[in-house]
Design an enzyme around this catalytic site. Structure first.
Site, PDB file in Angstrom:
ATOM      1  N   CYS A 119       0.816  -1.281   0.132  1.00 45.69           N
ATOM      2  CA  CYS A 119       0.041  -0.134  -0.052  1.00 45.69           C
ATOM      3  C   CYS A 119       0.846   1.343  -0.091  1.00 45.69           C
ATOM      4  O   CYS A 119       2.121   1.298  -0.573  1.00 45.69           O
ATOM      5  CB  CYS A 119      -0.902  -0.127   1.208  1.00 45.69           C
ATOM      6  SG  CYS A 119      -0.201  -0.080   2.751  1.00 45.69           S
ATOM      7  N   ALA A 120       0.436   2.229   0.499  1.00 47.31           N
ATOM      8  CA  ALA A 120       1.227   3.640   0.391  1.00 47.31           C
ATOM      9  C   ALA A 120       2.681   3.475   1.388  1.00 47.31           C
ATOM     10  O   ALA A 120       3.598   4.172   0.650  1.00 47.31           O
ATOM     11  CB  ALA A 120       0.430   4.774   1.097  1.00 47.31           C
TER      12      ALA A 120
END
Length: 475
Positions: free
Chosen positions: A27-28
């Site tokens: 993810c981020a």
């Protein structure tokens, strides 16, 4: 040449090798693994790898915090391990084998409500702004509100009800759509079903009590029996029951109806029976269940022991985040808003976020100069204040234990004061400091005081616990 060649090789070794990786994505800021055997992951050694800023396990996934360069690290990992690239949905599906039944149910709730949050948050800000226009006196002399003094702002206020109504009154449309999206069935059928729950032809749910008292509820007359023509504006459980019924019925029909004629018969025989069930069984039953749940929670929030309810919820919301059970609070918030015009639950969630972030700031203050830790603590604290607590909890607070306990105490005290002061929100919004934007105007001052309590207590206790070596992890 791979930028993180050595770090990737080390991580691959400490998670049990390529054969232990069932699936991986990112993810981020985090690598998200589904491991065949989570016990093979050597957490202590993994967290000593230079690029790793923390680890935690959630929803069946072993997650490794890397930071903003995670995409580069991920590509290097794929190249070194030979693991195929996977989407977040693929990883979620693979992770289910590591989840309990309750975790799967909570994950399902999260997958339904997460796509709706941007609209819900925007709607909360709109309602908050409209409440200021309608409720804040423009002049102390005559007590008139802004909309009573200014025709321009009166027009703005009326116009903003257009998106406000679309978001909240027609929430069942979004819920049924999200259910069909999650189940992989026809989303347009979900939208149509949702519209039939809030059609203008039906009695608005907000007018039901008055119409019931007057005996003026409209109905369909089938000769042998009648069915009340009642809408389910802002109702959560009826929409969820209808959505899952439609999805499972469509899945079942596609197994038995040949592909050659499925386009004709599947939509018809899935949609029409579900609409009938929604207005005869699912809707009324779901509405009653929702009222029972909201009545119990509301009693806890407003009854003689509300201070205890607030203290307990404030303390244990953060641990609920660890288990994933916190996702059920969204449904309860929506039901409270529908039944009572606001929620006293959500403000305590925002306060919990502030407490966790403040504990991280205390760690940064006590350990200032530790450049490696600052790469985690500073962005994690900021993220907390903006409503995302996982980086703070898993990257710092749970690692040291005592800041997590300090934050729980700060959140508990803030929750106690919040419930005693009847702090309420119009809607859910951006957690943390921006949370005041959706708080009802008459509660804003007390909410700010509660924010200060959460922040000061969590920060101060974290400092004291470290200096006194209280609750310090022996890890």
């Amino acid at each position: 040449m791979a930028k993180y060649k050595n770090e990737v090789q080390e991580l691959l070794k400490e998670i049990g090798g390529s054969e232990n990786v069932a699936s991986v994505t990112h993810c981020a800021t985090r690598m998200r693994f589904v491991l065949n055997d989570i016990s093979k992951a050597n957490v202590e050694k993994i967290e000593k790898i230079g690029v790793v800023k923390g680890t935690f396990t959630q929803a069946g996934q072993f997650q490794v915090i890397i930071g903003n360069d995670v995409a580069v690290f991920y590509n290097d990992f794929l190249a070194a391990s030979g693991s195929p690239a996977a989407s977040k949905d693929d990883v979620k599906k693979a992770a289910k084998k590591n989840q309990s039944l309750i975790q799967r149910l909570m994950a399902t709730l999260a997958e339904i409500f997460t796509p709706l949050l941007p609209a819900i948050i925007a709607g909360g800000l709109i309602l908050g702004f409209r409440n200021i226009l309608e409720g804040v006196p423009f002049s102390a002399l005559d007590g008139k509100t802004i909309v009573e003094v200014s025709q321009f702002w009166n027009g703005v206020n009326l116009f903003l009800w257009l998106p406000g109504e679309a978001i909240f009154h027609f929430l069942p449309v979004g819920i049924v759509w999200s259910v069909t999206k999650k189940m992989g069935t026809s989303q347009i059928l979900g939208i149509v079903l949702g519209i039939t729950l809030v059609s203008p032809q039906l009695l608005n749910a907000y007018a039901y009590s008055k119409s019931a008292a007057d005996g003026t509820i409209p109905f369909w007359d089938f000769g042998y029996f009648t069915v009340e023509m009642v809408g389910y504006q802002a109702q959560v459980i009826p929409a969820m029951l209808a959505g899952f019924t439609l999805a499972y019925l469509e899945i079942w029909l596609r197994k038995w109806i040949p592909n050659a004629i499925s386009m004709i018969f599947v939509p018809f025989f899935a949609l029409i029976p579900t609409i009938i069930l929604a207005h005869t069984i699912l809707g009324p039953v779901g509405w009653q269940i929702g009222q029972w749940i909201s009545a119990v929670v509301f009693a806890g929030l407003t009854g003689p022991f509300k201070w205890l309810f607030g203290a307990i919820f404030g303390a244990f919301y953060a641990p609920l985040v660890i288990t994933g059970l916190h996702h059920m609070s969204n449904a309860i918030d929506f039901q409270l808003i529908a039944d009572f015009g606001g929620t006293q639950l959500w403000p305590m969630i925002a306060l919990s976020n502030i407490a966790q972030g403040s504990a991280v700031w205390a760690i940064w203050w006590m350990h200032r100069g530790n450049k490696e830790e600052e790469q985690v603590s500073i962005p994690a604290a900021i993220s907390c204040y903006l409503g995302v607590t996982e980086p703070a909890m898993f990257g710092i607070n749970l690692k040291y234990v005592y800041p997590f306990i300090a934050a729980m105490i700060g959140s508990s005290l803030a929750g106690l004061v919040s419930t005693l002061s009847n702090v309420a929100a119009n809607s859910i919004g951006v957690g943390g400091i921006p949370g005041f934007l959706v708080i009802k105007p008459n509660s804003i001052l007390m909410f700010i005081i509660c924010m200060l309590i959460a922040a000061v207590v969590a920060f101060t206790l974290t400092v004291i616990f470290e200096k006194k070596r209280l609750f310090v992890s022996k890890k």
